[in-house]
Design an enzyme around this catalytic site. Structure first.
Site, PDB file in Angstrom:
ATOM      1  N   CYS A   1       0.867  -1.178   0.000  1.00  0.00           N
ATOM      2  CA  CYS A   1       0.000   0.000   0.000  1.00  0.00           C
ATOM      3  C   CYS A   1       0.902   1.226   0.000  1.00  0.00           C
ATOM      4  O   CYS A   1       1.400   1.628   1.046  1.00  0.00           O
ATOM      5  CB  CYS A   1      -0.906  -0.018   1.220  1.00  0.00           C
ATOM      6  SG  CYS A   1      -2.148   1.283   1.242  1.00  0.00           S
TER       7      CYS A   1
ATOM      8  N   CYS B   1      -7.597   5.844  -8.389  1.00  0.00           N
ATOM      9  CA  CYS B   1      -6.996   6.373  -7.172  1.00  0.00           C
ATOM     10  C   CYS B   1      -6.891   7.886  -7.244  1.00  0.00           C
ATOM     11  O   CYS B   1      -6.501   8.449  -8.273  1.00  0.00           O
ATOM     12  CB  CYS B   1      -5.605   5.762  -6.966  1.00  0.00           C
ATOM     13  SG  CYS B   1      -4.785   6.342  -5.455  1.00  0.00           S
TER      14      CYS B   1
END
Length: 433
Positions: free
Chosen positions: A159, A353
Site C-alpha cells: 500500500c 486512485c
C-alpha cells in the site's frame, strides 16, 4: 433460510454487508462480526495525522446503521475460524455458526518483522486512526524542535499511495507553519522506482511523482530495505538488481512515518487450503475459496501474487475500486448460490486512485489493475485535492446512510469518462449494480 456471516467491518466488510443485504433472499439472516464497533475512514488518516481532520469527523458508529438495514452486529473479535465445522469462535467464549462466510478482515500490520519498527517502536503509521492521532499529538513538539523526516514504505508493503500522500501533506503543513526550510525530508521505499506503486506504474506516475518530490526538495531512496530502527536513526540497505546489498546507510530523523508489510490475521493463518503462507485468503475469480466453497473473500485480505520479481519485495495494492468490484461479485455470487444457481460474477479489478498532496495531487486509472491495460492514465493538479475531499464526504455519507451504491464506478463515469465498467457473467457482460 441461510446464515451469512461477514467477518470484518472495514471498507470491504461494511459495503459487503450493504450489497449482501440487497442480494440475499428475504428469509436469509446476515450478521457482521468485527473487533471494532466503530468504522473509521482510513483514506482520511493522513489528514488526521496533521490535524486537518478529527477522529469524530471520519468515524461511524456501525450498530445503528446496520440495525436500520436489518443486519445483525457482533462487535467481538474472532479467536478462531473452524471451516470444517462452519463456525467462528469469538473471544468472549461464544460461537457463531454460518452457512456462508465472507472474510473481509483486512490485514494484520506486520510491525514486528523489523527491529524497533512501528508505533510501539520508533516509527509511526497512518494505517490506523490511532496511529494517525499519535502523529498529530507529537507534531506540535516536533515543530518546536524541527528535525529530519523520513517517510515511505518498507519491504513487503503493498500500500504505497498513503505513503506518498502523507509525505506531501506533512510537507504542505510544514510550509504553512513556515518551518519547511528547517526539515530535511527523505522518502524511503521498497519500490524499484518512484511511482511503481506495486503496479509497475500507471500512466506516467513515475514522472509525475518524481517531479513532485523534486519540486518539494524531497530526496528519495528506491529498492531499499529497512534493517532496523533505533531512536532517531533508521538503518537502511540499498539493494542491487541481483539482490545483493550495495550500500547501508544510517538515516537520522526527528519523525518517521513508514508503512508496514501486511499479513493475514492470526485466526486465519495456517488453515490449509484457505490461506497462503502469508495468511492471505485464496480466492478464485468469483471471490470463492476453491477448497471451502461456502467461504468467500473480499478486500485487502485476498491473496494476489506480486506483479513480478523486484530487488525488494513489493506487494500489489487492493484499491477502493478493486474492493468494490470484489464485493459486488461476491454478493451476487452468493445470491446466485442461494437460489440454486452457480456463481457466475467476477470482479473487474480496475484501479481508480485519488492521491491528495495537501494542495494538489495525482490521480490515476488502471483498467485492469494488472497490466497490460486497456486504460493506463494518470494526471496531476489542484483538482485532485478537491476531488479527494468530495470523495471523502460522499463515501462517509454513503456509509452512514447504508446504501450499496458503487461510488468508484460513478466517479469513473462522471469524472473520467472511461465508460461503463462491468462484471462478467457466463462470458457475457452483466451490469455491476
Amino acid at each position: 433460510m441461510a446464515d451469512i456471516v461477514i467477518m470484518g467491518a472495514g471498507l470491504a466488510g461494511v459495503i459487503m454487508a450493504y450489497e449482501m443485504k440487497d442480494a440475499m433472499r428475504p428469509e436469509d439472516r446476515l450478521t457482521v462480526v468485527t473487533k471494532d464497533p466503530i468504522y473509521h475512514f482510513v483514506p482520511s488518516n493522513p489528514w488526521v495525522a496533521v490535524g486537518w481532520r478529527t477522529r469524530e469527523a471520519v468515524e461511524i458508529d456501525l450498530a445503528p446503521t446496520l440495525a436500520r438495514r436489518g443486519i445483525e452486529f457482533r462487535p467481538v473479535p474472532v479467536a478462531k475460524l473452524d471451516p470444517e465445522a462452519k463456525r467462528l469462535e469469538l473471544e468472549d467464549g461464544s460461537t457463531l455458526a454460518y452457512d456462508y462466510l465472507v472474510i473481509a478482515t483486512g490485514p494484520e500490520l506486520a510491525f514486528d518483522e523489523i527491529e524497533g519498527f512501528g508505533p510501539n517502536g520508533h516509527t509511526s503509521s497512518v494505517c490506523h486512526i490511532d496511529h494517525a492521532e499519535k502523529i498529530a499529538l507529537s507534531l506540535e513538539d516536533f515543530c518546536k524542535k524541527p528535525g529530519a523526516i523520513i517517510t515511505g514504505a518498507v519491504q513487503g508493503a503493498s500500500c504505497y499511495g498513503p505513503a506518498y500522500e502523507f509525505t506531501f501533506i506533512i510537507e504542505a503543513e510544514l510550509r504553512r507553519r513556515k518551518i519547511r526550510d528547517q526539515v530535511p525530508m527523505t522518502f524511503v521505499t521498497s519500490e524499484p522506482y518512484i511511482g511503481h506503486l506495486g503496479l509497475d506504474g500507471v500512466g506516467d506516475t513515475k514522472g509525475l511523482l518524481e517531479s513532485a518530490l523534486r519540486e518539494k526538495h524531497i530526496k528519495w531512496m528506491t529498492s531499499s530495505r529497512v534493517k532496523k530502527v533505533e531512536s532517531g536513526k533508521m538503518v537502511v540497505e540499498e539493494i542491487a538488481d541481483d539482490g545483493a546489498v550495495k550500500a547501508t546507510r544510517e538515516l537520522p530523523f526527528g519523525m518517521a512515518m513508514m508503512l508496514p508489510a501486511f499479513r493475514g490475521i492470526k485466526p486465519l493463518r495456517g488453515i490449509d487450503g484457505l490461506v497462503n503462507p502469508r495468511g492471505f485468503v485464496l480466492a478464485d475469480r468469483h471471490q470463492q475459496n476453491e477448497r471451502y466453497k461456502n467461504i468467500f473473500a473480499v478486500g485487502v485480505c485476498v491473496a494476489i501474487p506480486p506483479m513480478g520479481p523486484t530487488p525488494v519485495p513489493c506487494g500489489v495494492p487492493k484499491t477502493g475500486f478493486m474492493i468494490e468490484s470484489m464485493v459486488t461479485a461476491a454478493a451476487k455470487n452468493i445470491g446466485e448460490i442461494l437460489r440454486g444457481r452457480k456463481p457466475v460474477y467476477r470482479g473487474s479489478w480496475n484501479a481508480i486512485c485519488l492521491a491528495d498532496f495537501g494542495d494538489t495531487g495525482v490521480a490515476f486509472v488502471a483498467q485492469p489493475q494488472i497490466p497490460p491495460r486497456n486504460v493506463n492514465w494518470s494526471a496531476s493538479g489542484r483538482w485532485v485535492h478537491a476531488a479527494k475531499i468530495g470523495f471523502e464526504k460522499y463515501f462517509i455519507r454513503k456509509m452512514r446512510k447504508g446504501t450499496s451504491e458503487p461510488f468508484y464506478e460513478t466517479a469513473a463515469l462522471n469524472m473520467l469518462g472511461i465508460g461503463k465498467l462491468k462484471e462478467v457473467r457466463k462470458g457475457e457482460d452483466a451490469p455491476a449494480d
